[in-house]
Design an enzyme around this catalytic site. Structure first.
Site, short mmCIF file in Angstrom:
data_model
loop_
_atom_site.label_atom_id
_atom_site.label_comp_id
_atom_site.label_asym_id
_atom_site.label_seq_id
_atom_site.Cartn_x
_atom_site.Cartn_y
_atom_site.Cartn_z
CE LYS A 112 -4.17 -2.06 1.58
NZ LYS A 112 -3.73 -3.56 1.81
C1 LIG Z 1 -4.53 -4.50 1.44
C2 LIG Z 1 -3.58 -5.74 1.21
C3 LIG Z 1 -3.79 -6.71 0.29
C4 LIG Z 1 -5.12 -6.81 -0.71
O1 LIG Z 1 -5.11 -5.83 -1.61
P1 LIG Z 1 -6.46 -5.21 -2.38
O2 LIG Z 1 -5.93 -3.99 -3.22
O3 LIG Z 1 -7.35 -4.90 -1.03
O4 LIG Z 1 -6.93 -6.34 -3.06
C5 LIG Z 1 -3.05 -7.86 0.20
N1 LIG Z 1 -1.83 -8.16 0.72
C6 LIG Z 1 -1.63 -7.12 1.85
C7 LIG Z 1 -0.42 -7.34 2.64
C8 LIG Z 1 -2.30 -6.03 1.96
O5 LIG Z 1 -2.01 -4.99 2.90
#
Ligand SMILES: *Cc1c(COP(=O)(O)O)cnc(C)c1O
Length: 462
Positions: free
Chosen positions: A110
């Site tokens: 993120k």
């Molecule tokens: C948020 C997250 C996901 C999922 O991502 P999306 O965009 O919601 O599909 C997968 N792995 C980790 C470590 C995350 O923080």
């Protein structure tokens, strides 16, 4: 380049307007009115660019209202905070390509989008002479990545609610040890759903939303999806450079459908992607959708990959818009039906189109633990549990014709308990976590009560 809503009620927005609007005013999500198509020769010309150069080439096509030199500066500053010179390196282990997306300040993918979004917000607010108070609830990764995205920024305060005692120790420390005075952590005496409901109610009070200039940072913001398109091109370039392959597959651990939707955008732009493999944990509504045409709600269960413990995938609506032939009315009707009935079904013709782009596998607890263990035994490489779900799905569905690139969405040290359970030992800790237990914490405990949160916001808003 103009933006429109998936529900047909908003159109003609500029990029800047789309970033500020977040959720579209008609309740839909914003998308470009036309997706830029790149010729094969354009794509090949991107193959050897550095990450920031490539990010500029992709993002500038969607953001023509930001002057080039400003956009370059925003991108350079956003990725200077990453600890790896390649930003998102690709490593090759036993036939699997791993796209490491966890070299940002909070060790999860993120950061790639939120480092950029924080700088973009600051830039746009300065230009407009406005302030923003960001409010969000988190079960872990989003909160810390958002805080690191805007810490110390001008004209922005950020308020992140987390359920007290219910996020991992590392996640709690990452959020609460940030010393900047524009960061406010609220430990809610309740569950994540309580915290989320409070945030939703506050955003639903339009008068309050306006008077406090509230902003959101969840993955409904188009700029987050946009920043994530870049690394699909980057990974393709690296793997093509190594193998000369014509096409690749991507395996993507998925919760909100945000990250994999960015991959779908890359494919629509012309990136030669054979299949996008949607990897889910036990919360497998999206796998049922791809495999059976059944998109129906079930209860959320807790798993080893908590950042994917989601049932209603907010970005799914963006994909529906394309599946429904870009017909906003149909999307609006479908979303209303889904809200009432908790279910959408699809025709075999629609399902065939879904399966032309996506394959899907759901990996349960045993599969996740075994994948971490086996991969470690075979290669010495430690997968975090989210990444393990993706690697498992990639093995299951990737085939041997084209290389499969698995997105590594978190550093294993962030989810050390699952790694220890699988391998019997702790993952190595990156230097950014050294001494995190000893740093001063800043966090306010607050009852799970909208009035208490509202009063806190009014007192501390910028
Ligand atoms: C948020 C997250 C996901 C999922 O991502 P999306 O965009 O919601 O599909 C997968 N792995 C980790 C470590 C995350 O923080």
């Amino acid at each position: 380049m103009r933006y429109q809503s998936t529900r047909g009620g908003v159109s003609g927005l500029s990029f800047k307007e789309a970033v500020f609007m977040g959720l579209a005013d008609d309740g839909g999500l914003l998308l470009p009115e036309k997706i830029p198509a790149l010729a094969q020769s354009d794509i090949e010309a991107l193959e050897n660019l550095t990450y920031p150069e490539l990010a500029f080439q992709i993002i500038s096509r969607f953001a023509p209202d930001i002057p080039s030199s400003d956009l370059k500066d925003l991108i350079d500053r956003s990725y200077a905070s990453f600890s790896h010179p390649e930003i998102t390196p690709v490593v090759h282990r036993n036939g699997v390509y791993i796209l490491e997306l966890f070299h940002g300040p909070t060790l999860a993918f993120k950061d790639v989008a939120l480092q950029f979004l924080g700088n973009l917000f600051e830039y746009l607010l300065r230009e407009r002479g406005q302030k923003m108070n960001i409010l969000g609830a988190t079960s872990g990764d989003t909160g810390s990545a958002a805080i690191y995205g805007v810490r110390g920024k001008e004209n922005i305060n950020i308020f992140i609610l987390h359920p007290q005692g219910k996020v991992s120790a590392v996640q709690e420390r990452q959020m609460t040890t940030v010393p900047d005075s524009n960061v406010f952590n609220l430990a809610v005496q309740g569950t994540f759903d309580d915290a989320q409901a409070i945030v939703k109610d506050i955003f639903g009070d339009l008068e309050l939303k306006r008077s406090l200039s509230l902003g959101a940072v969840n993955s409904i913001n188009w700029a987050r999806v946009l920043a994530q398109i870049v690394y699909y091109f980057y990974a393709w370039g690296r793997v093509r450079g190594e193998t000369g392959c014509e096409k690749v597959c991507f395996s993507v651990p998925t919760g909100n459908f945000g990250d994999i939707f960015a991959g779908y955008m890359a494919k629509r732009m012309g990136l030669p992607v054979q299949k996008l493999i949607l990897a889910s944990n036990e919360n497998n509504i999206l796998t049922r959708f791809v495999n059976e045409g059944d998109y129906s709600l079930a209860g959320v269960v807790n798993t080893l990959s908590p950042s994917m413990d989601i049932q209603v995938a907010s970005n799914f609506e963006r994909y529906l818009f394309f599946l429904y032939g870009e017909d906003g009315r149909r999307v609006k009707d479908a979303m209303e039906r889904f809200r009432k009935e908790g279910r959408l079904t699809f025709t075999s013709e629609e399902l065939a189109r879904v399966r032309a782009d996506f394959l899907s596998h759901s990996a349960g607890r045993e599969e996740t633990l075994n994948t971490i263990l086996d991969f470690h035994k075979d290669t010495g490489y430690v997968l975090d549990p989210h990444t393990a779900v993706g690697v498992r799905a990639g093995r299951e569905l990737g085939g041997s014709e084209w290389p499969t690139i698995c997105l590594a969405t978190a550093h294993p040290a962030k989810f050390a308990d699952a790694v220890r359970e699988a391998t019997g030992s702790d993952p190595e800790r990156p230097s950014s976590l050294e001494g995190i237990e000893d740093r001063a914490r800043r966090c306010e405990t607050i009852p799970a009560d909208i009035q208490a949160v509202r009063a806190y916001l009014e007192k501390h808003a910028c």
